[in-house]
Scaffold this active site. Sequence first.
Site, PDB file in Angstrom:
ATOM      1  N   ARG A 109       2.170   4.943  17.545  1.00  0.00           N
ATOM      2  CA  ARG A 109       0.163   5.181  17.659  1.00  0.00           C
ATOM      3  C   ARG A 109      -0.925   4.609  18.322  1.00  0.00           C
ATOM      4  O   ARG A 109      -1.251   4.714  19.392  1.00  0.00           O
ATOM      5  CB  ARG A 109      -0.359   4.883  16.319  1.00  0.00           C
ATOM      6  CG  ARG A 109      -0.082   5.630  15.143  1.00  0.00           C
ATOM      7  CD  ARG A 109      -0.699   5.258  14.176  1.00  0.00           C
ATOM      8  NE  ARG A 109       0.484   5.583  12.661  1.00  0.00           N
ATOM      9  CZ  ARG A 109       0.136   5.556  11.910  1.00  0.00           C
ATOM     10  NH1 ARG A 109      -1.523   5.477  11.312  1.00  0.00           N
ATOM     11  NH2 ARG A 109       0.512   6.001  10.546  1.00  0.00           N
ATOM     12  N   ARG A 114      -7.390   7.978   3.342  1.00  0.00           N
ATOM     13  CA  ARG A 114      -8.740   7.305   3.580  1.00  0.00           C
ATOM     14  C   ARG A 114      -9.779   7.058   4.277  1.00  0.00           C
ATOM     15  O   ARG A 114     -10.614   7.088   4.523  1.00  0.00           O
ATOM     16  CB  ARG A 114      -8.144   5.667   2.636  1.00  0.00           C
ATOM     17  CG  ARG A 114      -9.387   5.100   2.231  1.00  0.00           C
ATOM     18  CD  ARG A 114      -9.111   3.942   2.045  1.00  0.00           C
ATOM     19  NE  ARG A 114      -8.044   3.176   3.260  1.00  0.00           N
ATOM     20  CZ  ARG A 114      -7.969   2.375   4.428  1.00  0.00           C
ATOM     21  NH1 ARG A 114      -8.951   1.728   4.324  1.00  0.00           N
ATOM     22  NH2 ARG A 114      -7.030   1.999   5.184  1.00  0.00           N
ATOM     23  N   ARG A 115      -9.341   7.088   5.405  1.00  0.00           N
ATOM     24  CA  ARG A 115      -9.887   6.354   7.059  1.00  0.00           C
ATOM     25  C   ARG A 115     -10.642   7.534   7.612  1.00  0.00           C
ATOM     26  O   ARG A 115     -11.479   7.380   7.812  1.00  0.00           O
ATOM     27  CB  ARG A 115      -8.592   5.261   7.656  1.00  0.00           C
ATOM     28  CG  ARG A 115      -7.760   5.037   7.535  1.00  0.00           C
ATOM     29  CD  ARG A 115      -7.226   3.928   8.403  1.00  0.00           C
ATOM     30  NE  ARG A 115      -6.371   2.882   8.071  1.00  0.00           N
ATOM     31  CZ  ARG A 115      -5.003   1.946   8.314  1.00  0.00           C
ATOM     32  NH1 ARG A 115      -4.820   3.175   8.972  1.00  0.00           N
ATOM     33  NH2 ARG A 115      -5.016   1.105   8.197  1.00  0.00           N
ATOM     34  N   LYS A 139       1.116  -1.236  -0.021  1.00  0.00           N
ATOM     35  CA  LYS A 139       0.112   0.381  -0.441  1.00  0.00           C
ATOM     36  C   LYS A 139       0.412   0.902   0.133  1.00  0.00           C
ATOM     37  O   LYS A 139       0.352   1.851  -0.149  1.00  0.00           O
ATOM     38  CB  LYS A 139      -1.117   0.240   1.374  1.00  0.00           C
ATOM     39  CG  LYS A 139      -0.179   0.195   2.068  1.00  0.00           C
ATOM     40  CD  LYS A 139      -1.469   0.164   3.639  1.00  0.00           C
ATOM     41  CE  LYS A 139      -0.737   0.560   4.625  1.00  0.00           C
ATOM     42  NZ  LYS A 139      -1.823   0.729   6.209  1.00  0.00           N
ATOM     43  N   ASP A 140       2.173   1.115   0.088  1.00  0.00           N
ATOM     44  CA  ASP A 140       2.888   2.230  -0.033  1.00  0.00           C
ATOM     45  C   ASP A 140       3.693   2.470  -1.272  1.00  0.00           C
ATOM     46  O   ASP A 140       4.029   3.073  -0.995  1.00  0.00           O
ATOM     47  CB  ASP A 140       3.799   2.204   0.935  1.00  0.00           C
ATOM     48  CG  ASP A 140       3.823   2.098   2.747  1.00  0.00           C
ATOM     49  OD1 ASP A 140       2.641   3.069   2.862  1.00  0.00           O
ATOM     50  OD2 ASP A 140       4.911   1.980   3.277  1.00  0.00           O
ATOM     51  N   CYS A 179      -1.617  10.156  -1.741  1.00  0.00           N
ATOM     52  CA  CYS A 179      -2.221  10.009  -0.285  1.00  0.00           C
ATOM     53  C   CYS A 179      -2.326  11.020  -0.628  1.00  0.00           C
ATOM     54  O   CYS A 179      -3.339  12.265  -0.049  1.00  0.00           O
ATOM     55  CB  CYS A 179      -0.892  10.030   0.647  1.00  0.00           C
ATOM     56  SG  CYS A 179       0.376   8.546   0.793  1.00  0.00           S
ATOM     57  N   ARG A 233       0.779  10.712  13.347  1.00  0.00           N
ATOM     58  CA  ARG A 233       1.895  10.580  12.784  1.00  0.00           C
ATOM     59  C   ARG A 233       2.110   9.460  13.868  1.00  0.00           C
ATOM     60  O   ARG A 233       2.010   9.617  14.521  1.00  0.00           O
ATOM     61  CB  ARG A 233       2.030  10.872  11.846  1.00  0.00           C
ATOM     62  CG  ARG A 233       1.835  12.116  10.934  1.00  0.00           C
ATOM     63  CD  ARG A 233       1.633  11.225   9.630  1.00  0.00           C
ATOM     64  NE  ARG A 233       3.080  10.397   9.523  1.00  0.00           N
ATOM     65  CZ  ARG A 233       4.145  10.720   8.688  1.00  0.00           C
ATOM     66  NH1 ARG A 233       4.362  12.550   8.237  1.00  0.00           N
ATOM     67  NH2 ARG A 233       5.211  10.124   8.141  1.00  0.00           N
TER      68      ARG A 233
END
Length: 308
Positions: free
Chosen positions: A157, A133-134, A85-86, A244, A151
């Site tokens: 996190r 997206r989230r 996904k990166d 992004c 971040r």
Amino acid sequence: MQPNPLRIGTRGSALALAQAHETRDRLMAAHGLADEAFEIVVIKTSGDRIQDRPLSEVGGKGLFTKEIEEALLDKRIDIAVHSSKDMPTHLPDGLALTAFLPREDVRDAFLSPKATSLNDLPEGAVIGSSSLRRQAMIKRIRPDIDVVMYRGNLQTRLRKLAEGEVDATLLAAAGLNRLGLEQEITSLLDTNDFLPAVGQGAICIESRENDAATLSMLAAIHDPDTQIRLDAERAFLAVLDGSCRTPIGGLATLDGGRLHFKGIVLKPDGSEAHEAEETGAVEDAVKIGVSVGEALKERMGPSFLAET
């Protein structure tokens, strides 16, 4: 088989290192090699250094791959291990995604000490997420919720959540599973309601296209089903010029010889969303991804992505 250690390039986070070690362990098992036949090379990327701003403001997902790809091109490493996904949709000349490992859980995980699910959070709750997206999909389901930038690596996190900086966060279930942190998951979001990021849960391996010896080694650990799914998802993303800066989700699933793909594009505030899906033969994976991307482009109209 390998006169010098195979140098595996990776970012330095715990999750990135876990993915690099999984790749090494699979290569060791496939070829009967000892760990001395491999060297894991940690490379700090721009995305790791910049922690005070959303990635969308400073260059997008390529920030997690640029320095690693430079090391590949300079032959300082032999392969690079990435979270799919990166990966940007366009790679530097001479490099290619040449292997995919079997895909992990694709779902987003909901983590909170205060609620069992996104829908159970109290009105005005604060969710931390750095993913556009989230953020957009949370707002689409719960417009009353305050979503703040969040971040840092996975452990950072989790610490911020434990310290009460936010009421909840969303993380990729795959990352938590790979680090043995599945007990941190409060609940999992159904992909029917909450489409994951393109490539979520899949480890990809990038190498030089003309490095025949390395390509031969990688073939032994490559998972064709994951590649078929990612071919559709990345083709979809390429049509939309996804980065992004655009809230986009997409997921391909396989059922026998059939591939089903569903994609979504949203406004950042979740106020508008467009979805499309298509099913076809696995041989047409790229064509299906392109078709869904073009269908969404047509539904959105020319101004939608410009406005995001």
